[in-house]
Design a protein around this motif. Sequence first.
Motif, PDB file in Angstrom:
ATOM      1  N   ARG A  10       0.806  -1.208   0.163  1.00 24.25           N
ATOM      2  CA  ARG A  10       0.005  -0.091   0.122  1.00 24.25           C
ATOM      3  C   ARG A  10       0.330   1.577  -0.200  1.00 24.25           C
ATOM      4  O   ARG A  10       1.852   1.042   0.513  1.00 24.25           O
ATOM      5  CB  ARG A  10      -1.485   0.264   1.620  1.00 24.25           C
ATOM      6  CG  ARG A  10      -1.820  -1.069   0.913  1.00 24.25           C
ATOM      7  CD  ARG A  10      -2.896  -0.595   1.953  1.00 24.25           C
ATOM      8  NE  ARG A  10      -4.842  -1.192   1.706  1.00 24.25           N
ATOM      9  CZ  ARG A  10      -5.180  -0.648   0.599  1.00 24.25           C
ATOM     10  NH1 ARG A  10      -5.339   0.026   0.257  1.00 24.25           N
ATOM     11  NH2 ARG A  10      -6.523  -1.670   0.594  1.00 24.25           N
ATOM     12  N   GLN A 145     -10.530   3.000  -1.851  1.00 27.96           N
ATOM     13  CA  GLN A 145      -9.093   2.469  -0.831  1.00 27.96           C
ATOM     14  C   GLN A 145      -9.274   1.391  -0.692  1.00 27.96           C
ATOM     15  O   GLN A 145      -8.381   0.420  -0.371  1.00 27.96           O
ATOM     16  CB  GLN A 145      -9.232   3.677   0.189  1.00 27.96           C
ATOM     17  CG  GLN A 145      -8.640   5.383  -1.022  1.00 27.96           C
ATOM     18  CD  GLN A 145      -7.812   5.981  -0.283  1.00 27.96           C
ATOM     19  OE1 GLN A 145      -8.277   7.377  -0.825  1.00 27.96           O
ATOM     20  NE2 GLN A 145      -7.804   5.309   1.129  1.00 27.96           N
ATOM     21  N   ASN A 148      -8.249  -0.656  -4.006  1.00 26.08           N
ATOM     22  CA  ASN A 148      -7.874  -1.207  -4.334  1.00 26.08           C
ATOM     23  C   ASN A 148      -6.269  -0.804  -3.524  1.00 26.08           C
ATOM     24  O   ASN A 148      -5.718  -0.410  -2.434  1.00 26.08           O
ATOM     25  CB  ASN A 148      -7.495   0.667  -5.062  1.00 26.08           C
ATOM     26  CG  ASN A 148      -6.204   1.100  -5.758  1.00 26.08           C
ATOM     27  OD1 ASN A 148      -4.799   0.359  -6.105  1.00 26.08           O
ATOM     28  ND2 ASN A 148      -5.949   2.441  -6.067  1.00 26.08           N
ATOM     29  N   SER A 151      -3.289   1.710  -2.458  1.00 23.35           N
ATOM     30  CA  SER A 151      -3.708   2.709  -2.201  1.00 23.35           C
ATOM     31  C   SER A 151      -3.607   3.296  -0.926  1.00 23.35           C
ATOM     32  O   SER A 151      -3.344   1.822  -0.163  1.00 23.35           O
ATOM     33  CB  SER A 151      -4.945   3.455  -2.522  1.00 23.35           C
ATOM     34  OG  SER A 151      -5.853   2.088  -1.938  1.00 23.35           O
ATOM     35  N   PRO A 154      -7.139   3.000   4.357  1.00 28.27           N
ATOM     36  CA  PRO A 154      -8.811   3.861   4.092  1.00 28.27           C
ATOM     37  C   PRO A 154      -8.699   4.380   5.782  1.00 28.27           C
ATOM     38  O   PRO A 154      -9.349   4.945   6.310  1.00 28.27           O
ATOM     39  CB  PRO A 154      -9.448   3.775   3.391  1.00 28.27           C
ATOM     40  CG  PRO A 154      -9.698   1.958   3.652  1.00 28.27           C
ATOM     41  CD  PRO A 154      -8.483   1.384   2.667  1.00 28.27           C
TER      42      PRO A 154
END
Length: 297
Positions: A10, A145, A148, A151, A154
């Motif tokens: 990430r 997020q 993904n 990314s 979150p």
Amino acid sequence: MSDDQTVISRARLVPVKGILLADHVAEGFEAVSAFRPLPSDILIAAYPKSGSTWTQEIVDLLLHDGDAEICRRAPINERTVLLEATTVVRRQSGLDQLKKMDPPRVIKTHLPLQMVPAGFWDNKCKMIYIARNAKDTIVSLYYYQKMNTFSPEPGPWDSFIHKFMHGELGWGYWHDHVKGFWEEREKRNIHYIFYEDMKENPRREVERLAKYLDLSLSDDVISRIVELTTFKNMKDNPMANQSSVPKEIYNQSISKFMRKGEVADWKNHFTPEQAAEFDEDYEKKMKQVDMPFRTQL
């Protein structure tokens, strides 16, 4: 890919010119900033999860006279290139992709106005900006997020709302992003679209886009484009729904890239207390500008 590997992969957010960007985007920003577009290039700009994929598909169909087969020639992220895409998440960078494309090229960016390469303004390129109300944007971004894996993590929903309000997510404050293009729209000939307007009357917005792009299309072609770009048809279209992105990057078992595409889905996520706090913060940040956002239709 194991859960441990997913967490390691990430992105971290790092500041570039006062804006937080994913580390892999930040590393390539100098080259992106120096990009010199062709005068015929078309730029689609948006804060993430505001309707840019929808707009990309419409523009591609407009440029190809509504020919659905031509617009299935490749996945959406190969037909229209994310300018700041990096090899961390793509086989090749956005800049490398663009070198191989014939004009007119359709380019997408999530960069705020002040970080858009100067060449777009110098060459008076056509520029389209799509904006979505803040509450639906944050809900869509949260699910994006989660699925993904490249990314930033979150975290829980409640803290994600605060990150959004405090500008602690990528691409800067949503508020500054939408205001930046809005305030410059007339001086820089930016075609500004609201997601909610597209949902309410897609034909009107497709016609406005065609006019901005200096295209003269028949009523039948416009009708075909409107039908091909309904949420259901795009969600079922493998060349538009990002299903070609490897599951190691987009884990669509967590959430679909094209999830709901609705206006007012935020009501299913915000508690009354969260909505009140969000609205108070929104009023402070947006009080100097009169933008016709709608949180329901």
